[in-house]
Design a protein around this motif. Structure first.
Motif, mmCIF file in Angstrom:
data_model
loop_
_atom_site.group_PDB
_atom_site.id
_atom_site.type_symbol
_atom_site.label_atom_id
_atom_site.label_comp_id
_atom_site.label_asym_id
_atom_site.label_seq_id
_atom_site.Cartn_x
_atom_site.Cartn_y
_atom_site.Cartn_z
ATOM 1 N N SER A 58 0.804 -1.217 0.000
ATOM 2 C CA SER A 58 0.000 0.000 0.000
ATOM 3 C C SER A 58 0.837 1.268 0.000
ATOM 4 N N ARG A 60 2.917 2.032 2.512
ATOM 5 C CA ARG A 60 3.222 2.394 3.893
ATOM 6 C C ARG A 60 4.649 1.971 4.234
ATOM 7 N N ASP A 81 2.784 6.712 7.509
ATOM 8 C CA ASP A 81 1.827 6.833 6.415
ATOM 9 C C ASP A 81 2.033 8.111 5.607
ATOM 10 N N ASP A 82 3.070 8.874 5.930
ATOM 11 C CA ASP A 82 3.308 10.119 5.206
ATOM 12 C C ASP A 82 4.724 10.188 4.641
#
Length: 412
Positions: A58, A60, A81-82
């Motif tokens: 994904s 991540r 997640d960033d």
């Protein structure tokens, strides 16, 4: 890696370099090795920053490292997640503490299965110096919970099983390779000679529920250099390591690992003819392009002059020209490939701060752009390049800044 390992191997390396008339000043090289371990204070205090970063399907980011709570040690996991801007709080993956190697050429490894499984391997040091076990922890629910750790290898003697490397192939098989001293110990028991250690590996086809193996890759590997693993053009893992070629040349070799335990034939991957009876603590890095081109970086000594080098080779094994990277004290290079884009990164200390320098190419290595990717004034880990959906990035943990993710831009 334990302090005693680095100290003893480092002193041995310095003694051999001095004896061979190397131009490298012994005092400067001693400081250079000390800086590699994360200690540039001069006080001898070890700062273990060994961290692995990987990206899941994904996009991540995940990071595996070591946490010490007094004498209790754990592998800890963080996520972002960033793109590495912020990280979750470290979370322990074992319920019970146990020793964990997380420095220099040895650190927890992180990989993902084909259905979101999360795998971590690490070396557990044992009481006797230079000994260890290769441990494996898995999560079948995307990192929410972890099953208890298991030992990967069948041999349970209190000997060297260390410097693990892990890779998951396209079908979901887990390969874990390590450096192993059982054959050297067996030879010594019969008063025989045995140079270095050996390389072994194990395979799991059931998401880590079990491993079969203790399959030997090769005799006579160097004792303390990391193993590089990468998927080859046919989808099988390829291992590259520092090998001890007769009579005592510490050049690099490679071999394909196969799920049936029949490793492919050993092929020589570097031809520097470096003769030294010690381990330099500089393992190679390896990557393959979609076109089958092999890209590799490594550290070596040539005519008393140390450095790191890059080269590529065709799918048929025909080598291209070698390129020297950085200054004479450049170290611990890494390589990553994404399509025709190739990135190189290495660490270099100037006496006051440590920089990560890099090269990027958009045409498979025909032309390059030089760059400085990051810099820190304190202790730091080795640099690692990572291919993500957003492109190739540098993952680098420093004492002052924590885990940094730096895009590798540019390229000609």
């Amino acid at each position: 890696m334990r302090a005693i390992d680095i100290f003893n191997c480092g002193i041995a390396a310095l003694s051999m370099l001095a004896a061979s008339g190397s131009a490298i000043d012994a005092r400067a090289q001693a400081g250079h090795m000390n800086h590699n371990t994360g200690d540039n204070t001069g006080a001898g205090k070890r700062i273990e920053l060994g961290t692995s970063v990987a990206v899941d399907a994904s996009g991540r980011l995940w990071a595996a490292s070591k946490e010490a709570d007094g004498d209790a040690q754990y592998v800890v996991l963080q996520a972002s997640d960033d793109g590495g801007g912020t990280w979750s709080a470290p979370r322990r993956v074992q319920q019970q503490p146990e020793p964990v190697a997380a420095d220099g050429e040895n650190r927890p490894k992180l990989a993902f299965g084909t259905q979101g499984e999360l795998y971590i391997s690490y070396t557990k040091p044992l009481a006797k110096p230079y000994t260890g076990e290769i441990r494996f922890v898995r999560s079948l629910d995307g990192g929410k919970t972890f099953l208890p750790p298991v030992t990967v290898h069948a041999n349970r003697d209190e000997i060297t099983h260390r410097f693990d490397a892990m890779l998951v192939d396209r079908s979901g098989r887990i390969y874990i390779a390590w450096i192993d001293k059982r054959d050297g110990i067996a030879a010594a028991a019969h008063k025989g000679k045995y140079a270095g250690a050996a390389l072994y590996y194990a395979v799991s086809e059931d998401k880590g529920a079990s491993f079969r193996g203790d399959y030997k890759i090769a005799d006579h590997s160097c004792e303390c250099c990391r193993i590089a693993l990468a998927l080859g053009p046919d989808g099988n893992p390829v291992a590259m390591w520092r090998h001890v070629f007769a009579p005592n040349m510490r050049d690099h070799a490679m071999a394909e690992l196969r799920p049936d335990g029949k490793a492919g034939p050993l092929a020589r991957a570097s031809f520097d003819n470096w003769r030294i009876d010690a381990c330099p603590h500089h393992g190679p890095s390896l990557a393959f392009g979609d076109d089958g081109i092999r890209h590799q970086v490594w550290f070596s000594m040539r005519d008393g002059d140390g450095g790191i080098f890059y080269a590529s080779a065709t799918p048929g094994g025909k080598p291209g020209p070698e390129r020297r990277l950085g200054a004479a004290n450049a170290e611990h290079a890494d390589v990553a490939v994404a399509g025709k884009r190739v990135a190189l990164a290495w660490k270099q200390f100037d006496g006051a701060s440590t920089a990560i320098f890099g090269k990027a190419s958009n045409d498979g290595g025909a032309t390059w752009e030089d760059m400085e990717l990051a810099r820190t004034a304190g202790a730091s880990d080795q640099p690692h390049l990572l291919t993500t959906p957003a492109g190739i990035v540098l993952a680098w943990r420093t004492q002052a800044e924590g885990i940094r993710i730096v895009p590798v831009k540019g390229g000609q």
